[in-house]
Design an enzyme around this catalytic site. Structure first.
Site, short mmCIF file in Angstrom:
data_model
loop_
_atom_site.label_atom_id
_atom_site.label_comp_id
_atom_site.label_asym_id
_atom_site.label_seq_id
_atom_site.Cartn_x
_atom_site.Cartn_y
_atom_site.Cartn_z
N GLU A 63 0.84 -1.19 0.00
CA GLU A 63 0.00 0.00 0.00
C GLU A 63 0.88 1.24 0.00
O GLU A 63 1.99 1.24 0.52
CB GLU A 63 -0.88 0.01 1.25
CG GLU A 63 -1.77 -1.21 1.34
CD GLU A 63 -2.75 -1.17 2.51
OE1 GLU A 63 -3.49 -2.13 2.68
OE2 GLU A 63 -2.76 -0.16 3.26
N CYS B 177 3.47 8.73 0.37
CA CYS B 177 3.98 7.88 1.45
C CYS B 177 4.32 6.51 0.85
O CYS B 177 3.45 5.85 0.28
CB CYS B 177 2.92 7.78 2.54
SG CYS B 177 3.44 6.78 3.92
N CYS C 85 6.53 -6.30 7.67
CA CYS C 85 7.60 -5.65 8.43
C CYS C 85 8.09 -6.61 9.50
O CYS C 85 7.30 -7.36 10.06
CB CYS C 85 7.07 -4.35 9.06
SG CYS C 85 8.35 -3.38 9.88
N CYS D 190 6.42 -3.32 15.94
CA CYS D 190 6.11 -2.27 16.93
C CYS D 190 4.67 -2.51 17.39
O CYS D 190 3.79 -2.81 16.59
CB CYS D 190 6.26 -0.89 16.30
SG CYS D 190 7.95 -0.51 15.82
N CYS E 62 1.64 -0.59 15.67
CA CYS E 62 1.64 -0.40 14.21
C CYS E 62 1.04 -1.60 13.48
O CYS E 62 1.42 -2.74 13.71
CB CYS E 62 3.07 -0.18 13.73
SG CYS E 62 3.19 0.08 11.95
N CYS F 197 -0.94 7.05 9.40
CA CYS F 197 0.32 6.44 9.87
C CYS F 197 0.07 5.13 10.58
O CYS F 197 -0.81 5.05 11.43
CB CYS F 197 1.02 7.29 10.91
SG CYS F 197 1.14 8.99 10.57
N1 SAH Z 1 9.70 1.63 9.86
C1 SAH Z 1 9.76 3.05 9.76
C2 SAH Z 1 8.76 3.67 8.81
C3 SAH Z 1 7.34 3.15 8.83
S1 SAH Z 1 6.26 3.70 10.10
C4 SAH Z 1 9.64 3.66 11.14
O1 SAH Z 1 9.43 2.95 12.10
O2 SAH Z 1 9.83 4.87 11.27
C5 SAH Z 1 6.00 5.40 9.86
C6 SAH Z 1 5.59 6.12 11.12
O3 SAH Z 1 4.24 5.79 11.53
C7 SAH Z 1 6.49 5.76 12.30
O4 SAH Z 1 6.86 6.91 13.01
C8 SAH Z 1 5.57 4.89 13.11
O5 SAH Z 1 5.99 4.78 14.42
C9 SAH Z 1 4.23 5.56 12.91
N2 SAH Z 1 3.09 4.76 13.35
C10 SAH Z 1 2.99 3.43 13.38
N3 SAH Z 1 1.80 3.04 13.91
C11 SAH Z 1 1.14 4.16 14.22
C12 SAH Z 1 -0.16 4.43 14.79
N4 SAH Z 1 -0.99 3.45 15.16
N5 SAH Z 1 -0.51 5.72 14.95
C13 SAH Z 1 0.32 6.72 14.58
N6 SAH Z 1 1.53 6.53 14.04
C14 SAH Z 1 1.94 5.26 13.86
#
Ligand code: SAH
Length: 342
Positions: free
Chosen positions: A90, A103, A110, A114, A117, A332
């Protein structure tokens, strides 16, 4: 066969020379792919027919297919793209008054899991090639029309610094005047904190923006949110960031997702201010997007503003990100696999 986008301008020129063709055709080919967005060699109408044939026999062009586009009430679009091996990724187009941001995803799934996420919910499948990343950008460009795609953030699915070589190779073409011609300072790489990648990036001589997903300045809380913190702990991460800033003379943005009951108390602001004091950086607060399966919710509005003000009062440079595309799950951390065709 190889995707022709794996070849940079110089390698394409060398190849043409080997074939006994004048090397100015390399610029024409680049222009057809990156500026005019043709998706097959037959469309490159100013190339000799024999060369078009030869290219077709040796390379392919465009392995990604646009499967579906979802459009949000706020104008954000989510693109569902099918890869040659039927994996799905996506990407998103996020229009704002003075810019249009794309984006970009860098991996299918991944590895980093996290807790907040959705991209980590499906299993990691594979890295995207640089050609696939470039295809993605082509579709983002097409789907930002009639506006111009001005910015790119590597904040889609996956971890860009875990697919370092392909991401940097793609960025060099995205950045080059013969390629997409998007200025390096308009390209942001976002990382969960892969220290060796941050070190490599500081030697790359690329003026890209670096965002580091911080999300907590407490080792224990960060480890519980981001398993990668066990391998690359905060203390070492911040020190790598300091070295990056000194070496490149660039600012780092620390992304901080505010999650109800986890990382947004007064004591978190104190720790954050202490840890980042004196660093040339900005803190970008992101109210968490609700992910039901993961039990993730943002704090309430007053708590978010209180958190922001507390950091500002302690001397940090802070911004608060407005969520976009929530109604189509394009915000995000919501870009994910598992899309089922309807
Ligand atoms: N792997 C990279 C890029 C992908 S995530 C990274 O970790 O930076 C892009 C951004 O979205 C990151 O800052 C991540 O922490 C954030 N993100 C992930 N899940 C989210 C959520 N549920 N709400 C808001 N931001 C989120």
């Amino acid at each position: 066969m190889t995707d022709i986008k794996e070849l940079g301008l110089e390698r394409l020129k060398e190849l043409l020379k080997k074939w006994g063709e004048p090397d100015f055709h390399a610029r024409q080919i680049f222009s057809w792919i990156y500026k005019r967005g043709v998706k097959d060699f037959g469309g490159m109408s100013d190339l000799p027919a024999s060369l078009r044939e030869k290219l077709k026999e040796n390379f392919y062009l465009f392995d990604l297919r646009l499967d579906r586009v979802f459009e949000s009430l706020d104008g954000t679009k989510k693109l569902i793209l099918a890869l040659g091996d039927d994996n799905i990724i996506e990407a998103a187009v996020i229009p704002a008054p003075s810019r249009v941001t794309g984006c970009v995803s860098t991996q299918v799934g991944c590895k980093f899991a996290c807790r907040f996420c959705a991209s980590g919910i499906p299993q990691f499948k594979r890295n995207l090639s640089s050609a696939e990343i470039l295809d993605e950008v082509s579709y983002l460009k097409e789907n930002s029309l009639p506006e111009k795609l001005t910015h790119l953030v590597f904040m889609g699915m996956g971890e860009p610094l875990d697919n370092y070589d392909n991401v940097i190779k793609a960025i060099r073409i995205i950045n080059s005047p013969q390629g997409f011609n998007i200025g390096a300072r308009k390209i942001t790489i976002s990382t969960c904190g892969i220290i060796p990648g941050i070190k490599r990036l500081s030697d790359e001589g690329l003026q890209v923006e670096l965002s580091v997903s911080l999300h907590s300045t407490d080792e224990e809380i960060r480890s519980s949110l981001m398993p990668i913190n066990k391998k690359y702990p905060l203390k070492e991460l911040i020190s790598a960031c300091r070295q990056y800033i000194e070496k490149t003379n660039r600012q780092i943005t620390f992304e901080y997702v505010l999650i109800q009951g986890v990382n947004s108390d007064l004591k978190d602001t104190e720790k954050t201010a202490k840890m980042l004091k004196g660093l040339n950086c900005k803190v970008n607060l992101i109210p968490a997007n609700t992910i039901k399966e993961l039990n993730i919710e943002p704090p309430n509005k007053p708590a978010i503003l209180f958190f922001k003000d507390s950091l500002v009062k302690r001397g940090l440079n802070v911004t608060l990100r407005k969520p976009r595309g929530q109604d189509i799950n394009a915000a995000c951390g919501q870009l994910r696999l598992g899309y089922v065709k309807k």
